[in-house]
Design a protein around this motif. Structure first.
Motif, PDB file in Angstrom:
ATOM      1  N   ALA A 297       0.740  -1.047  -0.173  1.00  0.00           N
ATOM      2  CA  ALA A 297       0.133  -0.061  -0.159  1.00  0.00           C
ATOM      3  C   ALA A 297       0.870   1.088  -0.202  1.00  0.00           C
ATOM      4  O   ALA A 297       2.023   1.255   0.655  1.00  0.00           O
ATOM      5  N   ASP A 298       0.493   2.287  -0.714  1.00  0.00           N
ATOM      6  CA  ASP A 298       0.939   3.422  -0.701  1.00  0.00           C
ATOM      7  C   ASP A 298       1.598   4.066   0.853  1.00  0.00           C
ATOM      8  O   ASP A 298       2.912   4.452   0.847  1.00  0.00           O
ATOM      9  N   GLU A 299       0.647   3.860   1.851  1.00  0.00           N
ATOM     10  CA  GLU A 299       1.428   4.246   2.980  1.00  0.00           C
ATOM     11  C   GLU A 299       2.456   3.492   3.664  1.00  0.00           C
ATOM     12  O   GLU A 299       3.146   3.687   4.602  1.00  0.00           O
ATOM     13  N   ASP A 300       2.602   2.373   2.967  1.00  0.00           N
ATOM     14  CA  ASP A 300       3.626   1.183   3.604  1.00  0.00           C
ATOM     15  C   ASP A 300       4.984   1.212   2.682  1.00  0.00           C
ATOM     16  O   ASP A 300       5.898   0.626   2.861  1.00  0.00           O
ATOM     17  N   TRP A 301       4.740   2.084   1.601  1.00  0.00           N
ATOM     18  CA  TRP A 301       6.044   2.015   0.606  1.00  0.00           C
ATOM     19  C   TRP A 301       7.228   1.941   1.204  1.00  0.00           C
ATOM     20  O   TRP A 301       8.346   1.335   0.984  1.00  0.00           O
ATOM     21  N   SER A 302       7.490   3.211   2.151  1.00  0.00           N
ATOM     22  CA  SER A 302       8.679   3.208   2.659  1.00  0.00           C
ATOM     23  C   SER A 302       9.453   2.170   3.632  1.00  0.00           C
ATOM     24  O   SER A 302      10.390   2.046   3.999  1.00  0.00           O
ATOM     25  N   ARG A 303       8.301   1.288   3.989  1.00  0.00           N
ATOM     26  CA  ARG A 303       8.709   0.121   4.629  1.00  0.00           C
ATOM     27  C   ARG A 303       8.839  -1.204   4.020  1.00  0.00           C
ATOM     28  O   ARG A 303       9.174  -2.238   4.562  1.00  0.00           O
ATOM     29  N   ALA A 304       8.638  -1.017   2.712  1.00  0.00           N
ATOM     30  CA  ALA A 304       8.931  -2.242   1.807  1.00  0.00           C
ATOM     31  C   ALA A 304      10.304  -2.823   1.772  1.00  0.00           C
ATOM     32  O   ALA A 304      11.332  -2.154   1.974  1.00  0.00           O
ATOM     33  N   PRO A 305      10.582  -4.203   1.734  1.00  0.00           N
ATOM     34  CA  PRO A 305      12.038  -4.658   1.585  1.00  0.00           C
ATOM     35  C   PRO A 305      12.497  -4.277   0.318  1.00  0.00           C
ATOM     36  O   PRO A 305      12.018  -3.963  -0.644  1.00  0.00           O
ATOM     37  N   ARG A 306      13.789  -3.991   0.337  1.00  0.00           N
ATOM     38  CA  ARG A 306      14.533  -3.456  -0.705  1.00  0.00           C
ATOM     39  C   ARG A 306      16.016  -3.517  -0.313  1.00  0.00           C
ATOM     40  O   ARG A 306      16.638  -3.955   0.785  1.00  0.00           O
ATOM     41  N   ASP A 307      16.777  -3.475  -1.482  1.00  0.00           N
ATOM     42  CA  ASP A 307      18.262  -3.649  -1.456  1.00  0.00           C
ATOM     43  C   ASP A 307      19.113  -2.412  -0.661  1.00  0.00           C
ATOM     44  O   ASP A 307      19.873  -2.647  -0.288  1.00  0.00           O
ATOM     45  N   ASN A 308      18.550  -1.285  -1.002  1.00  0.00           N
ATOM     46  CA  ASN A 308      19.267  -0.302  -0.364  1.00  0.00           C
ATOM     47  C   ASN A 308      18.487   0.485   0.644  1.00  0.00           C
ATOM     48  O   ASN A 308      17.365   0.127   1.140  1.00  0.00           O
ATOM     49  N   THR A 309      18.961   1.676   1.440  1.00  0.00           N
ATOM     50  CA  THR A 309      18.565   1.757   2.666  1.00  0.00           C
ATOM     51  C   THR A 309      17.169   3.051   2.353  1.00  0.00           C
ATOM     52  O   THR A 309      16.461   2.881   2.972  1.00  0.00           O
ATOM     53  N   ARG A 310      17.695   3.729   1.345  1.00  0.00           N
ATOM     54  CA  ARG A 310      16.512   4.651   1.061  1.00  0.00           C
ATOM     55  C   ARG A 310      15.427   4.186   0.216  1.00  0.00           C
ATOM     56  O   ARG A 310      15.690   3.264  -0.776  1.00  0.00           O
ATOM     57  N   PRO A 311      14.262   4.289   0.350  1.00  0.00           N
ATOM     58  CA  PRO A 311      12.952   3.918   0.049  1.00  0.00           C
ATOM     59  C   PRO A 311      13.073   4.199  -1.660  1.00  0.00           C
ATOM     60  O   PRO A 311      13.566   5.251  -2.122  1.00  0.00           O
ATOM     61  N   TYR A 312      12.679   3.356  -2.613  1.00  0.00           N
ATOM     62  CA  TYR A 312      12.630   3.729  -4.103  1.00  0.00           C
ATOM     63  C   TYR A 312      11.399   4.597  -4.279  1.00  0.00           C
ATOM     64  O   TYR A 312      10.596   4.693  -3.541  1.00  0.00           O
ATOM     65  N   PRO A 313      11.657   5.387  -5.659  1.00  0.00           N
ATOM     66  CA  PRO A 313      10.515   6.117  -6.006  1.00  0.00           C
ATOM     67  C   PRO A 313       9.048   5.290  -5.985  1.00  0.00           C
ATOM     68  O   PRO A 313       9.140   3.994  -6.125  1.00  0.00           O
ATOM     69  N   PRO A 314       7.926   6.082  -5.444  1.00  0.00           N
ATOM     70  CA  PRO A 314       6.674   5.377  -5.232  1.00  0.00           C
ATOM     71  C   PRO A 314       6.399   4.742  -6.841  1.00  0.00           C
ATOM     72  O   PRO A 314       6.641   5.387  -7.807  1.00  0.00           O
ATOM     73  N   GLY A 315       5.518   3.673  -6.966  1.00  0.00           N
ATOM     74  CA  GLY A 315       5.120   3.319  -8.245  1.00  0.00           C
ATOM     75  C   GLY A 315       5.743   2.545  -8.852  1.00  0.00           C
ATOM     76  O   GLY A 315       5.475   2.092 -10.070  1.00  0.00           O
ATOM     77  N   LEU A 316       7.144   2.182  -8.573  1.00  0.00           N
ATOM     78  CA  LEU A 316       8.217   1.569  -9.371  1.00  0.00           C
ATOM     79  C   LEU A 316       8.142   0.014  -8.764  1.00  0.00           C
ATOM     80  O   LEU A 316       8.749  -0.156  -7.780  1.00  0.00           O
ATOM     81  N   PRO A 317       7.680  -1.081  -9.657  1.00  0.00           N
ATOM     82  CA  PRO A 317       7.744  -2.609  -9.154  1.00  0.00           C
ATOM     83  C   PRO A 317       9.075  -2.836  -9.316  1.00  0.00           C
ATOM     84  O   PRO A 317       9.905  -2.479 -10.097  1.00  0.00           O
ATOM     85  N   TYR A 318       9.808  -3.735  -8.377  1.00  0.00           N
ATOM     86  CA  TYR A 318      11.131  -4.245  -8.195  1.00  0.00           C
ATOM     87  C   TYR A 318      11.225  -5.638  -7.822  1.00  0.00           C
ATOM     88  O   TYR A 318      10.343  -6.117  -7.070  1.00  0.00           O
ATOM     89  N   PHE A 319      12.389  -6.050  -7.975  1.00  0.00           N
ATOM     90  CA  PHE A 319      12.590  -7.498  -7.335  1.00  0.00           C
ATOM     91  C   PHE A 319      13.795  -7.412  -6.368  1.00  0.00           C
ATOM     92  O   PHE A 319      14.566  -6.700  -6.659  1.00  0.00           O
ATOM     93  N   THR A 320      13.593  -7.938  -5.289  1.00  0.00           N
ATOM     94  CA  THR A 320      14.826  -7.643  -4.314  1.00  0.00           C
ATOM     95  C   THR A 320      15.137  -9.151  -3.576  1.00  0.00           C
ATOM     96  O   THR A 320      14.162  -9.898  -3.542  1.00  0.00           O
ATOM     97  N   ARG A 321      16.274  -9.465  -3.402  1.00  0.00           N
ATOM     98  CA  ARG A 321      16.776 -10.506  -2.625  1.00  0.00           C
ATOM     99  C   ARG A 321      17.301 -10.271  -1.408  1.00  0.00           C
ATOM    100  O   ARG A 321      18.063 -10.977  -0.706  1.00  0.00           O
ATOM    101  N   SER A 322      16.876  -9.104  -0.838  1.00  0.00           N
ATOM    102  CA  SER A 322      17.179  -8.644   0.635  1.00  0.00           C
ATOM    103  C   SER A 322      16.501  -9.555   1.598  1.00  0.00           C
ATOM    104  O   SER A 322      16.497  -9.403   2.765  1.00  0.00           O
ATOM    105  N   VAL A 323      15.255 -10.119   1.221  1.00  0.00           N
ATOM    106  CA  VAL A 323      14.700 -10.888   1.915  1.00  0.00           C
ATOM    107  C   VAL A 323      14.308 -12.606   1.653  1.00  0.00           C
ATOM    108  O   VAL A 323      14.840 -12.641   0.483  1.00  0.00           O
ATOM    109  N   GLU A 324      14.270 -13.399   2.629  1.00  0.00           N
ATOM    110  CA  GLU A 324      14.033 -14.828   2.057  1.00  0.00           C
ATOM    111  C   GLU A 324      12.700 -15.291   2.585  1.00  0.00           C
ATOM    112  O   GLU A 324      12.114 -15.186   3.474  1.00  0.00           O
ATOM    113  N   PRO A 325      11.767 -15.775   1.591  1.00  0.00           N
ATOM    114  CA  PRO A 325      12.356 -15.931   0.230  1.00  0.00           C
ATOM    115  C   PRO A 325      12.470 -14.602  -0.563  1.00  0.00           C
ATOM    116  O   PRO A 325      11.682 -13.577  -0.202  1.00  0.00           O
ATOM    117  N   PRO A 326      13.273 -14.597  -1.597  1.00  0.00           N
ATOM    118  CA  PRO A 326      13.188 -13.226  -2.575  1.00  0.00           C
ATOM    119  C   PRO A 326      11.903 -12.828  -2.962  1.00  0.00           C
ATOM    120  O   PRO A 326      10.991 -13.639  -3.335  1.00  0.00           O
TER     121      PRO A 326
END
Ligand SMILES: [Zn+2]
Length: 234
Positions: A44-73
């Motif tokens: 959800a938009d309000e949770d975007w900054s807490r989504a798993p990701r590879d970098n510390t800074r949140p990614y721009p909103p609305g862009l899907p991505y794949f991350t291996r920073s969590v298990e399962p990826p």
């Protein structure tokens, strides 16, 4: 493929789950591989900054991505695609989902560095192949793409704005769809497996060679004849 989502996004989750299932099955068949063990987060938009990701800074909103920073990826999917995604047709969302899914399949094994056009061509062509199997109105989408954005896929240089990034991805989709029309979808299996076997950094020359060979007979000649593939716009 499991999809985790906030309760208010149940409807969207069902839609995405359909695309993910379609893509997951189709890519497994096209590539002749066991699909990777991955999961999707519909965020959800309000949770975007807490989504798993590879970098510390949140990614721009609305862009899907794949991350291996969590298990399962995980595939991280926003509740609404950024307005940068264009053209907007019924094909836009599924193509975007399958593009990220194809990245996930490719990264199920170690992959060496490749030129940016090559790294993004592979998921674009794979996404178009899933679209063809799924009966997606791909031609309508393709007909709305600007074929001459002022650069070619090989001439494209980052960092670029969202508009140019999208034009770059769309040119790659045009090239991928044309390759599927000309050579069928078997080249995708060959290119994925060739990439998994490659153990040194792939430069421009090698990327052209790998793709040309994967396409099949006359592949390299066809590739270098394509307008999207020139050094400079024709
Ligand atoms: Zn990509």
């Amino acid at each position: 493929m499991p999809v985790l989502y906030a309760p208010r996004l149940a409807g969207k989750a069902r839609e995405l789950s359909g695309y993910l299932t379609q893509g997951y099955r189709a890519l497994g068949r096209i590539l002749s591989v066991d699909p990777p063990g991955i999961i999707a987060y519909l965020v959800a938009d309000e949770d975007w900054s807490r989504a798993p990701r590879d970098n510390t800074r949140p990614y721009p909103p609305g862009l899907p991505y794949f991350t291996r920073s969590v298990e399962p990826p995980a595939l991280v999917l926003p509740e609404e695609l950024s307005t940068a995604f264009r053209p907007r047709t019924t094909a836009t969302l599924p193509l975007t989902v399958w593009h990220e899914l194809a990245h996930a399949f490719l990264l199920g094994r170690e992959v060496v560095r490749t030129p940016v056009w090559f790294r993004e061509f592979v998921p674009q062509a794979a996404s178009a192949a899933v679209g063809r199997r799924a009966g997606l109105p791909l031609d309508e989408y393709l007909s709305r793409i600007d074929r001459d954005p002022g650069f070619t896929v090989r001439g494209f240089r980052g960092p670029a704005g969202a508009g140019d990034q999208m034009s770059f991805q769309n040119l790659l989709l045009v090239l991928g769809a044309a390759a599927l029309d000309e050579f069928g979808e078997d080249f995708l299996r060959r290119i994925f497996h060739a990439l998994w076997e490659e153990d040194e950094i792939v430069d421009e020359e090698r990327a052209e060679e790998l793709l040309g060979e994967a396409l099949g007979q006359g592949g390299r000649e066809w590739l270098v004849s394509r307008p999207e593939f020139q050094e400079e716009p024709l």
